[in-house]
Design an enzyme around this catalytic site. Structure first.
Site, short mmCIF file in Angstrom:
data_model
loop_
_atom_site.label_atom_id
_atom_site.label_comp_id
_atom_site.label_asym_id
_atom_site.label_seq_id
_atom_site.Cartn_x
_atom_site.Cartn_y
_atom_site.Cartn_z
N LEU A 146 0.82 -1.20 0.00
CA LEU A 146 0.00 0.00 0.00
C LEU A 146 0.86 1.25 0.00
O LEU A 146 0.44 2.30 -0.49
CB LEU A 146 -0.92 0.02 1.23
N GLY A 147 2.05 1.16 0.57
CA GLY A 147 2.94 2.32 0.65
C GLY A 147 4.18 1.97 1.45
O GLY A 147 4.32 0.87 1.97
N GLY A 182 7.07 3.88 4.28
CA GLY A 182 7.47 5.01 5.10
C GLY A 182 8.82 4.74 5.72
O GLY A 182 9.53 3.80 5.37
N GLY A 183 9.21 5.62 6.68
CA GLY A 183 10.48 5.42 7.34
C GLY A 183 10.53 4.13 8.12
O GLY A 183 11.60 3.56 8.35
N PHE A 184 9.38 3.64 8.54
CA PHE A 184 9.29 2.40 9.32
C PHE A 184 9.52 1.18 8.44
O PHE A 184 10.17 0.22 8.83
CB PHE A 184 7.90 2.34 9.95
N GLY A 185 9.01 1.21 7.24
CA GLY A 185 9.07 0.07 6.33
C GLY A 185 7.82 0.00 5.48
O GLY A 185 7.00 0.91 5.48
N VAL A 209 4.07 -1.12 4.01
CA VAL A 209 2.74 -1.44 4.54
C VAL A 209 2.01 -2.27 3.50
O VAL A 209 1.94 -1.89 2.32
CB VAL A 209 1.94 -0.17 4.87
N LYS A 221 1.87 -3.27 8.86
CA LYS A 221 3.04 -2.41 8.86
C LYS A 221 4.23 -3.23 9.33
O LYS A 221 4.28 -3.65 10.49
CB LYS A 221 2.78 -1.22 9.78
N ASP A 248 4.62 13.75 14.00
CA ASP A 248 4.85 13.45 12.59
C ASP A 248 3.54 13.54 11.80
O ASP A 248 3.23 12.69 10.97
CB ASP A 248 5.47 12.07 12.42
#
Length: 833
Positions: free
Chosen positions: A516-517, A519-522, A524, A538, A635
């Site tokens: 789906l996308g 981010g900085g986390f990893g 999703v 996530k 954030d």
């Protein structure tokens, strides 16, 4: 007797009239033998969604018979495409031989269903699917279909329609564009299924020259058309024993997929019979055009010079390439050792190597092999001197390899497949392409850096050990306490712990198509549990700068929160090195996917945008004031606002959130500044000070973005001074002072916006981004300002009026357009996201 005779006459007359009325009612969607549909008359499907009748295209007086979806603007089929009627004398009827025909005023047949059938008792019926069928009643089998418009399409496909081809007979169902928007006669572009082992959709020019192709079908998506996997989720393929391959278009909602006169594959989607999406999918730029860079050339739309030769190749005609005419393609610099050496020893064969290219549209003319693994695929290609490249798709195609010159190669920003190109070992590491030079520089820099770093660490570790040991010990105690608190809280709330296998199964082993996308986390992923519930997973990236602390922080924070404008955490997965959070699935993904996309932005009218603004404000108010804990998000940005099926906003991503321990604690200082450039308040970015006013600042930026439709970090050239550019905040401030603030409003919402309401929102946004934190309103006041008619104070100096631009790289993922920038001009350690 006279009275009786009059009564019988009246009854007979009523019976005749009632029979006539029944015939009219039954004929609403059906043409029976002898019935005539004149130019001014129409037939409707039982649902009234599809209409059959006469029409004229824009800027034309010619008359045609066609089918449209509730409006002439949405034509899906045309009968007499190349034989128009010049006046309104035309009729649609069933001829004596049982065919459906169109006649002009002189009874000339302009179009016919042209079915050879002995029976004459045929009827034509327009179905709720939009399919016009010709059928005959058989005493043994009932109604028998002998012709249907779905098998004779024009330029458009609608749900449940098919495009097909037979591998033995060559018979195809094709879609052909209009010649122009005013002329529905067959145009220059057509679409058909080709390469039927793993079928591809081709667009053709004049039915002879390939114009664009999707790449092979792997059972779920076309691997060479990432954009189609974003917008089209209703395609399926089936094979018949007679060699026919069918591709069916079966959206759950209404939609029209058409081929425009300019050769664009266009998608229009409807909700409650209102158009909410109108987008040209392919070709989207020149790189999509078939064979743009010739043989062994690769195209990338993000490069100024879009074509380049693959590693180990050079332009065939250098002069043409210098003029940016790339169609002549590329040739090898050095021959393959496998081709030239008759001695097929292991040593000789080892001279050929495979270079990996990521996110590629695989070349045309792929052949497939029955091997099961990528290693086997490589070995099979390696042992075959004719094999020039190979790729492996584990979703359904398996091993692909190429023995013909590689044509129609394209580099994607996301999606596609890894492709391995065969080159001589002598070419490994050669070349002047930027990626090769970059790899060399990185290798040298890392090598030197490691030596220096090891020496530095060795000399400094003894010196720093004692002073840092106490700090490290304290941090371990804090982390241990957080983990314990989290585990205790999970037990108290009966938090769901998911097994890794369960999550992997739900996401099809974390397949690329389910992303789906990022981010900085990893990444999703979208997933579906065994009970049918849709989830968003996530997954903590091992390479992420965020780790156990941020993971536990998000679990601890969000598990305590319950609000309609906060995303709901369903559970987590902790197995080995795997750390995953499982959320409720938001069908409309994130706000930035709509707001910052030129096409999708049209779906956000002012009513929806204001609803989103209010929802975000209420969610922040809950975090700051109404929840059991005072929480600062830190954030807040468009990509962290998720939208459910009704476009209601939900704040997500609490990995950087901080809990204020004391109720009277207003501001905290940190030496670890983490956030997203453009959304961080100046006191947080420059001094490491954060409070609820930091979130208020981020909300103000987000509010102005929603009104304007552009990112805060976008360039605004109309007010450039020297070498400085205005951010969105700076532009808004200048327009406010020049009393031209109305020009800040996104033109897409002019027709739907409330003038006074939108001006109030801009005013509130400027109050929220004031440079001094104490001047900004609290979220309590913001919610009150949005909902009530109260006097607003004039805004004071806002932050970041002018902005020197630093290097930014925008993610190319269509689902996550997040700007990652690093600003090191501060006294604190900034870690941008």
């Amino acid at each position: 007797m006279g009275f009786k005779h009059s009564t019988l006459s009246l009854i007979n007359a009523l019976l005749v009239i009632s029979s006539f009325c029944v015939a009219l009612i039954s004929a609403n969607d059906t043409i029976t033998p002898g019935q005539i549909i004149r130019d001014s008359e129409t037939l409707s499907s039982n649902s009234n969604d599809f209409i059959l009748g006469f029409f004229s295209p824009p800027n034309s007086t010619h008359r045609y018979v066609g089918i449209w979806y509730f409006s002439h603007d949405n034509l899906v089929w045309v009968a007499n495409r190349d034989k128009p009627i010049n006046d309104s004398s035309g009729v649609l009827t069933i001829s004596q031989d049982g065919n459906l025909v169109i006649l002009d005023g002189q009874k000339h047949v302009l179009w016919s269903s042209n079915v050879s059938y002995n029976g004459k008792n045929t009827t034509a019926h327009i179905q709720d699917s939009g399919n016009l069928v010709l059928q005959v009643f058989d005493e043994n089998t009932g109604k028998k279909l002998i012709w249907q418009s779905f098998e004779h399409p024009a330029d458009a496909a609608i749900p449940n329609m098919t495009i097909s081809a037979n591998r033995f007979t060559g018979k195809k169902i094709e879609f052909v564009s209009w010649k122009s928007f005013s002329d529905p006669s067959p145009g220059f572009f057509s679409a058909s299924l080709e390469r039927l082992v793993h079928a591809e959709l081709f667009l053709w020019v004049n039915r002879t020259r390939p114009y664009w192709r999707t790449g092979p079908w792997n059972g779920r998506i076309f691997i060479g058309a990432p954009l189609m996997s974003t917008y089209l989720h209703g395609l399926s393929r089936r094979n018949q024993d007679d060699g026919t391959v069918y591709l069916t278009y079966s959206f759950l909602d209404s939609g029209i997929l058409s081929l425009t006169p300019q050769g664009k594959l266009r998608l229009v989607r409807f909700y409650n019979k209102k158009k909410y999406l109108d987008v040209d999918l392919y070709p989207s730029d020149s790189c999509d055009h078939y064979g743009m860079c010739g043989e062994f050339g690769s195209c990338n739309g993000n490069r100024t010079r879009r074509c380049r030769c693959l590693s180990g190749f050079e332009p065939k005609v250098r002069e043409e390439w210098n003029r940016q005419n790339w169609t002549s393609g590329c040739v090898r610099k050095s021959p393959l050792m496998c081709e030239n050496l008759k001695n097929r020893s292991k040593k000789a064969r080892a001279e050929d190597v495979f270079l990996r290219l990521q996110n590629m549209k695989v070349p045309d003319f792929a052949e497939t092999s029955g091997v099961d693994t990528e290693d086997q695929c490589r070995t099979e290609c390696f042992n075959n001197c004719s094999c020039l490249a190979y790729g492996f798709d584990d979703a359904g195609i398996g091993c692909m390899y190429w023995t013909k010159p590689l044509i129609d190669l394209q580099e994607f920003s996301y999606g596609g497949t890894d492709l391995y190109i065969r080159v001589p070992h002598s070419e490994l590491g050669k070349g002047s392409d930027k990626s090769t030079i970059k790899r060399k520089i990185i290798t040298m820099t890392v090598s030197v850096g490691i030596v220096i770093l090891v020496a530095f660490v060795f000399l400094s570790v003894i010196y720093t050990y004692r002073s840092r040991s106490k700090i490290a010990h304290k941090q371990r105690e804090i982390q241990s306490q957080r983990v314990n608190d989290t585990n205790n809280q999970l037990k108290l709330d009966e938090f769901s712990i998911f097994d890794f296998e369960e999550v992997a199964s739900a996401t099809n082993n974390f397949h690329l198509a389910n992303i789906l996308g990022k981010g900085g986390f990893g990444p999703v992923y979208k997933g579906i549990l065994q009970d049918g519930q849709e989830i968003a997973v996530k997954r903590l990236s091992r390479a992420s700068g965020q780790g156990q602390e941020e993971f536990m922080n998000e679990v601890l924070v969000i598990s305590k929160l319950q609000h309609r404008n906060l995303v709901k955490l369903l559970g987590c997965c902790l197995e080995g090195d795997e750390k995953m959070l499982i959320y409720e699935f938001m069908s409309n993904k994130s706000l930035d996917a709509f707001l910052f996309d030129a096409i999708q932005r049209k779906c956000l009218d002012w009513r929806k945008r204001f609803n989103i603004i209010e929802g975000i404000a209420r969610g922040l108010l809950y975090l700051h004031r109404d929840s059991r804990l005072k929480i600062i998000h830190r954030d807040l940005k468009a990509s962290n606002i998720l939208l459910d099926g009704e476009m209601n906003p939900k704040i997500s991503d609490f990995g950087l959130a901080r809990i204020f321990g004391a109720s009277d604690e207003d501001m905290v200082n940190t030496k670890r500044v983490i956030g997203t450039y453009g959304y961080m308040s100046p006191e947080y970015a420059m001094e490491g000070l954060f409070s609820e006013k930091s979130d208020v600042y981020s909300f103000g930026v987000l509010l102005l973005e929603i009104v304007n439709g552009n990112r805060n970090n976008s360039y605004h050239t109309s007010y450039h001074t020297d070498q400085e550019s205005f951010s969105l905040i700076g532009l808004a401030w200048r327009l406010w002072n020049e009393e031209k603030i109305i020009s800040l409003v996104d033109p897409e919402i002019w027709d739907s916006c409330n003038g006074s309401q939108i001006m109030k929102c801009i005013h509130i946004g400027l109050l929220c981004v004031q440079e001094a934190a104490k001047e900004r309103p609290s979220m309590t006041n913001v919610v009150m300002m949005l909902s009530e008619n109260i006097h607003l104070p004039p805004p004071k100096q806002v932050a970041s009026v002018h902005k020197h631009w630093v290097s930014c790289s925008e993610s190319s993922n269509a689902m996550e357009r997040q700007i990652d920038c690093h600003n090191y001009v501060t006294v604190t350690d900034i870690q941008s996201r």
